[in-house]
Scaffold this motif. Structure first.
Motif, PDB file in Angstrom:
ATOM      1  N   PRO A  47     100.776  29.497 -54.522  1.00 40.52           N
ATOM      2  CA  PRO A  47      99.971  29.033 -53.428  1.00 40.52           C
ATOM      3  C   PRO A  47      99.974  27.420 -53.267  1.00 40.52           C
ATOM      4  CG  PRO A  47      98.492  29.830 -55.149  1.00 40.52           C
ATOM      5  CD  PRO A  47     100.080  29.925 -55.550  1.00 40.52           C
ATOM      6  N   VAL A  48      99.913  27.233 -51.686  1.00 41.51           N
ATOM      7  CA  VAL A  48      99.836  25.602 -51.346  1.00 41.51           C
ATOM      8  C   VAL A  48      98.491  25.390 -51.365  1.00 41.51           C
ATOM      9  CG1 VAL A  48     100.190  24.001 -49.530  1.00 41.51           C
ATOM     10  CG2 VAL A  48     101.931  26.051 -49.921  1.00 41.51           C
ATOM     11  N   PRO A  49      98.118  24.113 -52.266  1.00 45.72           N
ATOM     12  CA  PRO A  49      96.768  23.741 -52.378  1.00 45.72           C
ATOM     13  C   PRO A  49      96.423  23.282 -50.836  1.00 45.72           C
ATOM     14  CG  PRO A  49      98.119  22.237 -53.482  1.00 45.72           C
ATOM     15  CD  PRO A  49      98.933  23.475 -52.939  1.00 45.72           C
ATOM     16  N   PRO A  50      95.102  23.249 -50.695  1.00 48.26           N
ATOM     17  CA  PRO A  50      94.646  22.967 -49.182  1.00 48.26           C
ATOM     18  C   PRO A  50      94.642  21.288 -49.410  1.00 48.26           C
ATOM     19  CG  PRO A  50      92.778  23.678 -50.567  1.00 48.26           C
ATOM     20  CD  PRO A  50      93.954  24.105 -51.255  1.00 48.26           C
ATOM     21  N   HIS A  51      95.038  20.683 -48.171  1.00 48.81           N
ATOM     22  CA  HIS A  51      95.101  19.342 -48.054  1.00 48.81           C
ATOM     23  C   HIS A  51      93.789  18.722 -48.385  1.00 48.81           C
ATOM     24  CE1 HIS A  51      96.592  15.398 -46.566  1.00 48.81           C
ATOM     25  NE2 HIS A  51      95.806  15.298 -45.871  1.00 48.81           N
ATOM     26  N   LYS A  52      93.738  17.624 -49.370  1.00 49.84           N
ATOM     27  CA  LYS A  52      92.657  17.033 -49.781  1.00 49.84           C
ATOM     28  C   LYS A  52      92.353  15.862 -48.643  1.00 49.84           C
ATOM     29  CE  LYS A  52      92.457  17.693 -54.641  1.00 49.84           C
ATOM     30  NZ  LYS A  52      92.550  17.153 -55.857  1.00 49.84           N
TER      31      LYS A  52
END
Length: 154
Positions: free
Chosen positions: A20-25
């Motif tokens: 999964p692509v981590p959410p943009h911080k």
């Protein structure tokens, strides 16, 4: 007819699952704001200190003219006058003077000021002292035997 080509399973090669692509911080802005405020504060303090230093230096080099004057009908008066200049106090005294009397001297330095003291003799009379420094004048009067007029705080 041949069956339609089979699509490979979804995911990565050989059917591996895509991580999964981590959410943009979001980047924090407050450290940058704090840094800018700190730079402005330090710069402002440095400018203030430089301005105060300039004014102190300018005042220490400014030359002023001190004018002493004694008038009155007393005889045989004693005059003591002093002035600060160039970091030193110079004091002089003259005795047996019959007014009018005057003296002008120039002084400079960060600390300026002095005094003019006029004391009548045994024969009494009245005296008036006046000191003028850069247009500001101090005056005092005295009358009688052995009385003193004091002009100071200039």
């Amino acid at each position: 007819m041949s069956p339609p080509p089979a699509y490979p399973p979804q995911g990565g090669p050989q059917g591996w699952a895509t991580p999964p692509v981590p959410p943009h911080k979001k980047r924090r802005k407050w450290p940058w704001v704090l840094l800018v405020l700190l730079i402005l504060l330090v710069g402002g303090c440095a400018a203030f200190i430089a301005a105060v230093g300039h004014e102190v230096d300018k005042e220490s080099k400014r030359e002023v003219t001190v004018e002493y004057e004694v008038t009155g009908d007393a005889e045989d008066v004693t005059i003591t006058y002093s002035a600060y200049g160039d970091g030193n106090l110079s004091q002089s005294q003259v005795s047996g003077v019959d007014p009018p009397w005057s003296k002008t001297q120039k002084t400079k330095g960060f600390v300026k000021g002095g005094s003019l003291v006029v004391t009548t003799g045994a024969s009494g009379g009245s005296v008036r002292c006046e000191v003028t420094v850069d247009g500001a004048t101090r005056t005092a009067t005295a009358s009688g035997a052995f009385t003193t007029a004091l002009c100071d705080g200039f």
